[in-house]
Design a protein around this motif. Structure first.
Motif, mmCIF file in Angstrom:
data_model
loop_
_atom_site.group_PDB
_atom_site.id
_atom_site.type_symbol
_atom_site.label_atom_id
_atom_site.label_comp_id
_atom_site.label_asym_id
_atom_site.label_seq_id
_atom_site.Cartn_x
_atom_site.Cartn_y
_atom_site.Cartn_z
ATOM 1 N N ILE A 153 -46.110 32.032 113.946
ATOM 2 C CA ILE A 153 -47.440 31.443 113.792
ATOM 3 C C ILE A 153 -48.475 32.248 114.578
ATOM 4 C CG2 ILE A 153 -48.857 29.402 114.297
ATOM 5 C CD1 ILE A 153 -46.262 27.737 113.833
ATOM 6 N N ALA A 154 -48.114 32.653 115.795
ATOM 7 C CA ALA A 154 -49.037 33.420 116.632
ATOM 8 C C ALA A 154 -49.381 34.758 115.987
ATOM 9 C CB ALA A 154 -48.437 33.632 118.013
ATOM 10 N N GLN A 155 -48.391 35.391 115.355
ATOM 11 C CA GLN A 155 -48.659 36.663 114.679
ATOM 12 C C GLN A 155 -49.603 36.475 113.492
ATOM 13 O OE1 GLN A 155 -45.030 38.691 113.671
ATOM 14 N NE2 GLN A 155 -44.372 38.895 115.805
ATOM 15 N N GLN A 156 -49.443 35.368 112.750
ATOM 16 C CA GLN A 156 -50.348 35.077 111.646
ATOM 17 C C GLN A 156 -51.779 34.876 112.165
ATOM 18 O OE1 GLN A 156 -48.471 31.648 109.895
ATOM 19 N NE2 GLN A 156 -47.505 32.858 108.276
ATOM 20 N N ARG A 157 -51.887 34.151 113.282
ATOM 21 C CA ARG A 157 -53.204 33.900 113.868
ATOM 22 C C ARG A 157 -53.838 35.202 114.343
ATOM 23 N NH1 ARG A 157 -51.618 30.443 117.353
ATOM 24 N NH2 ARG A 157 -51.974 28.624 116.031
ATOM 25 N N LEU A 158 -53.030 36.066 114.958
ATOM 26 C CA LEU A 158 -53.530 37.352 115.448
ATOM 27 C C LEU A 158 -54.032 38.214 114.298
ATOM 28 C CD1 LEU A 158 -53.942 39.387 117.763
ATOM 29 C CD2 LEU A 158 -51.556 40.108 117.409
ATOM 30 N N LYS A 159 -53.267 38.262 113.210
ATOM 31 C CA LYS A 159 -53.692 39.055 112.058
ATOM 32 C C LYS A 159 -54.998 38.514 111.484
ATOM 33 C CE LYS A 159 -49.112 40.671 110.606
ATOM 34 N NZ LYS A 159 -48.070 40.608 109.536
ATOM 35 N N HIS A 160 -55.125 37.190 111.467
ATOM 36 C CA HIS A 160 -56.356 36.590 110.937
ATOM 37 C C HIS A 160 -57.552 36.937 111.806
ATOM 38 C CE1 HIS A 160 -58.936 33.748 108.914
ATOM 39 N NE2 HIS A 160 -59.226 33.176 110.096
ATOM 40 N N GLU A 161 -57.375 36.874 113.123
ATOM 41 C CA GLU A 161 -58.470 37.146 114.040
ATOM 42 C C GLU A 161 -58.878 38.618 114.023
ATOM 43 O OE1 GLU A 161 -60.287 35.056 115.647
ATOM 44 O OE2 GLU A 161 -59.160 33.277 115.057
ATOM 45 N N THR A 162 -57.929 39.497 113.840
ATOM 46 C CA THR A 162 -58.230 40.935 113.872
ATOM 47 C C THR A 162 -58.559 41.488 112.501
ATOM 48 O OG1 THR A 162 -55.865 41.465 113.673
ATOM 49 C CG2 THR A 162 -56.779 41.301 115.904
ATOM 50 N N GLY A 163 -58.458 40.648 111.475
ATOM 51 C CA GLY A 163 -58.805 41.087 110.133
ATOM 52 C C GLY A 163 -57.747 41.953 109.486
ATOM 53 N N GLU A 164 -56.542 41.923 110.006
ATOM 54 C CA GLU A 164 -55.458 42.708 109.394
ATOM 55 C C GLU A 164 -55.044 42.045 108.092
ATOM 56 O OE1 GLU A 164 -52.191 43.536 111.911
ATOM 57 O OE2 GLU A 164 -53.436 44.025 113.653
ATOM 58 N N ALA A 165 -54.564 42.884 107.163
ATOM 59 C CA ALA A 165 -54.121 42.355 105.873
ATOM 60 C C ALA A 165 -52.863 41.559 106.041
ATOM 61 C CB ALA A 165 -53.899 43.508 104.903
#
Length: 256
Positions: free
Chosen positions: A244-256
């Motif tokens: 879940i944390a990795q999904q949140r990080l990707k969302h915050e950083t704009g990663e695909a």
């Protein structure tokens, strides 16, 4: 009348029965190499032709297996306890982990109770010896050795319970555990705090056995496996939280 003439038993059949019992009682273990033909014949006090006849009989039963240029080995019969399809199911569904731990809790609690009552002095010396090695591995910070000795410690208790059905069933279960089918048991020995707790739990189990206190032995095993279950639950939660944390990080950083 139901009587028949008494006939002298063939030596080869006596050899077969002795080796069968050694395998049944878990003294000869799967994958263990038998002594050479000459040495084994001398130990058992039989001729080499009689021994060969017995070995051939045991190979036909599937209890022994030859390896070219190496010798005769106790067959790996444990894998037959579970089908490959069932093993794949165990390894791919989390609920199998907790059912496995629940099963171990019940069976090993009973085994510890029986070992405290029925185990011989030699049985308990084996348990003590393995615990001493576990303490030594802990002191020298050798978690891989400690994990291996953990399995040996639990199997020694099951052996000391002197129930051959339980022995072979639990050996089969431990074989799957070593293969990582249920969970990565090495993981539990990586953190010092967890290793300290596990050692204290094994110390309590050993103390109850050496005191021949069946009730305390069973409780100590159950408390130990309750702790293992909590560790596995925490580990699974940690894995989910990280996803879940990795999904949140990707969302915050704009990663695909």
């Amino acid at each position: 009348m139901p009587f028949q003439k008494v006939q002298t038993e063939k030596l080869s059949l006596a050899v077969v029965r002795q080796i069968e019992l050694l395998i049944l009682r878990g003294i000869l273990r799967p994958g263990e190499r038998l002594p050479s033909e000459r040495e084994l014949a001398e130990r058992m006090g039989v001729s080499r032709p009689s021994l060969r006849d017995a070995i051939s009989n045991l190979q036909e039963q599937g209890l022994l297996t030859p390896k070219a240029g190496s010798g005769i080995y106790v067959a790996e019969v444990l894998g037959s306890a579970f089908s490959p399809a069932l093993i794949r199911l165990f390894s791919s569904h989390d609920e199998a982990v907790f059912d496995y731990l629940s099963f171990r809790r019940d069976m090993e609690g009973l085994a510890a109770e029986r070992a405290a009552r029925l185990g011989s002095d030699s049985d308990l010396k084996v348990v003590q010896t393995i615990f001493d090695r576990m303490q030594s591995a802990h002191d020298r910070n050798a978690p891989e050795d400690e994990a291996q000795l953990d399995a040996e410690f639990h199997m020694a208790i099951i052996e000391a319970s002197h129930n051959v059905v339980m022995l072979h069933m639990m050996r089969s279960m431990y074989d799957l555990l070593r293969q990582g089918v249920f969970y990565n048991r090495q993981m539990m020995f990586q953190q010092r705090a967890t290793r300290d707790a596990l050692l204290d739990q094994h110390r309590a189990i050993n103390a109850a056995l050496q005191s021949r206190d069946p009730d305390a032995a069973r409780v100590a095993v159950e408390l130990h496996l309750d702790f293992v279950e909590r560790c596995m639950q925490d580990q699974q939660k940690a894995v989910r939280n990280e996803e879940i944390a990795q999904q949140r990080l990707k969302h915050e950083t704009g990663e695909a």
